[in-house]
Design an enzyme around this catalytic site. Structure first.
Site, PDB file in Angstrom:
ATOM      1  N   THR A  52      -4.661   2.681  -1.465  1.00  0.00           N
ATOM      2  CA  THR A  52      -5.638   3.728  -1.221  1.00  0.00           C
ATOM      3  C   THR A  52      -4.989   5.106  -1.230  1.00  0.00           C
ATOM      4  OG1 THR A  52      -6.845   2.135   0.130  1.00  0.00           O
ATOM      5  CG2 THR A  52      -7.494   4.440   0.339  1.00  0.00           C
ATOM      6  N   TYR A 140       1.322  -8.284   1.605  1.00  0.00           N
ATOM      7  CA  TYR A 140       0.056  -7.776   1.068  1.00  0.00           C
ATOM      8  C   TYR A 140      -0.255  -8.542  -0.203  1.00  0.00           C
ATOM      9  CZ  TYR A 140      -3.166  -4.141  -0.817  1.00  0.00           C
ATOM     10  OH  TYR A 140      -4.224  -3.452  -1.341  1.00  0.00           O
ATOM     11  N   LYS A 169      -1.772  -8.886   4.912  1.00  0.00           N
ATOM     12  CA  LYS A 169      -3.043  -8.270   4.546  1.00  0.00           C
ATOM     13  C   LYS A 169      -3.591  -9.082   3.385  1.00  0.00           C
ATOM     14  CE  LYS A 169      -5.052  -4.101   2.478  1.00  0.00           C
ATOM     15  NZ  LYS A 169      -4.770  -2.762   1.900  1.00  0.00           N
TER      16      LYS A 169
END
Length: 302
Positions: A52, A140, A169
């Site tokens: 992000t 992740y 994640k």
């Protein structure tokens, strides 16, 4: 076994911070304003320099500066989980070392992208980073961007080999992964939803929190959802989930972080500037996003 105090710090809402830009450079005052809003809403963690945050287009010096700015602004009030991934192991090690030197509390390590390593390759990659730094590590897994998924058995192998690897994640869009990971790793391993729309289902299946894109824009609402669940009020958590559902969907109408930056610019908190090859929302998607936000604002009571 994970330190219970560390596990508690990794529970709840972690905001996957956007990186504001102004005239091509990182806009640190805007980043500081964004972080202040997150802290005021009570997020548990901040994740700079991730997907992000447009990490792929940041120079190493910019990434380090963003991490340092986040650490300073957080001032111990939130856990700073810095992104430090690369598809080259030696570069990922260097990024992890720089993030540690910049004061990060922990590291978020994405699976290597493009070169599609095997599970043994993933084990070697993450092991090399874990050996190089002393910070807690959250893996992740986001196969939609990297083309590889961390198998539960590989995550378990990594956690057994390195006490610093404490969580994952999970952004593969599959709720069954929570159960698969729990069965492979036990109750102590931290699991975050990496998909905002799946936060409540993940929590219901035993996840510990969310690394959220939507909380850039709606931190208080995402925090309220998680707090309601952890307080034993699933009805309230479901109410908030349903209130957020449409706007969350529209925050992914095009590639992240284009929609969320567009929505944040609408509030005046940051500018909408992106780095190429990302481009502004197409007009029809901008209209749909704005309509969703207006609808949410007209009826939100969270």
């Amino acid at each position: 076994m994970i330190d219970p105090k560390l596990r508690q710090r990794l529970t709840g809402v972690f905001t996957a911070l956007v990186t504001p830009f102004r005239s091509g450079a990182v806009d640190k005052p805007a980043l500081e304003r964004l972080i202040a809003a997150q802290l005021a809403a009570g997020v548990a963690g901040l994740v700079p320099v991730g997907t992000t945050g447009e990490a792929a287009t940041l120079s190493d010096d910019e990434a380090e500066d963003v991490i340092r700015t986040t650490v300073k602004a957080a001032a111990g009030r939130a856990f700073v989980m810095a992104g430090a991934g690369s598809n080259a192991t030696r570069l990922a090690v260097a990024k992890a070392e720089r993030a540690q030197a910049a004061g990060a509390d922990g590291l978020l390590l994405v699976t290597p992208y493009y070169n599609k390593p095997s599970q043994d390759g993933l084990f070697d990659h993450f092991s090399a980073i874990a050996k190089a730094v002393s910070l807690p590590i959250m893996l992740y897994s986001v196969p939609g961007r990297t083309a590889v998924e961390i198998a539960p058995a590989t995550a378990a192998r990594l956690a057994a080999a390195h006490s610093s690897i404490v969580g994952i994640k999970e952004a593969g869009g599959k709720t069954e992964r929570v159960t698969e990971l729990r069965q492979a790793l036990g109750r102590d391993f931290v699991i975050h939803s990496g998909d905002d729309g799946l936060t409540l289902p993940f929590l219901a299946l035993g996840a510990d929190g969310v690394t959220s894109v939507a909380s850039n824009l709606l931190p208080a609402e995402v925090v309220a959802l998680c707090r309601a669940w952890f307080a034993g009020d699933p009805r309230e958590a479901r109410r908030i989930h349903e209130a957020l559902f449409d706007v969350v969907g529209h925050l992914f109408i095009e590639s992240n972080p284009v929609p969320v930056k567009t929505a944040l610019a609408r509030t005046g908190l940051i500018g909408a500037e992106l780095r190429a090859p990302l481009a502004a929302l197409r007009p029809e998607n901008l209209q749909a996003l704005e309509a969703s936000l207006r609808s949410f604002e007209s009826r939100a009571n969270i």
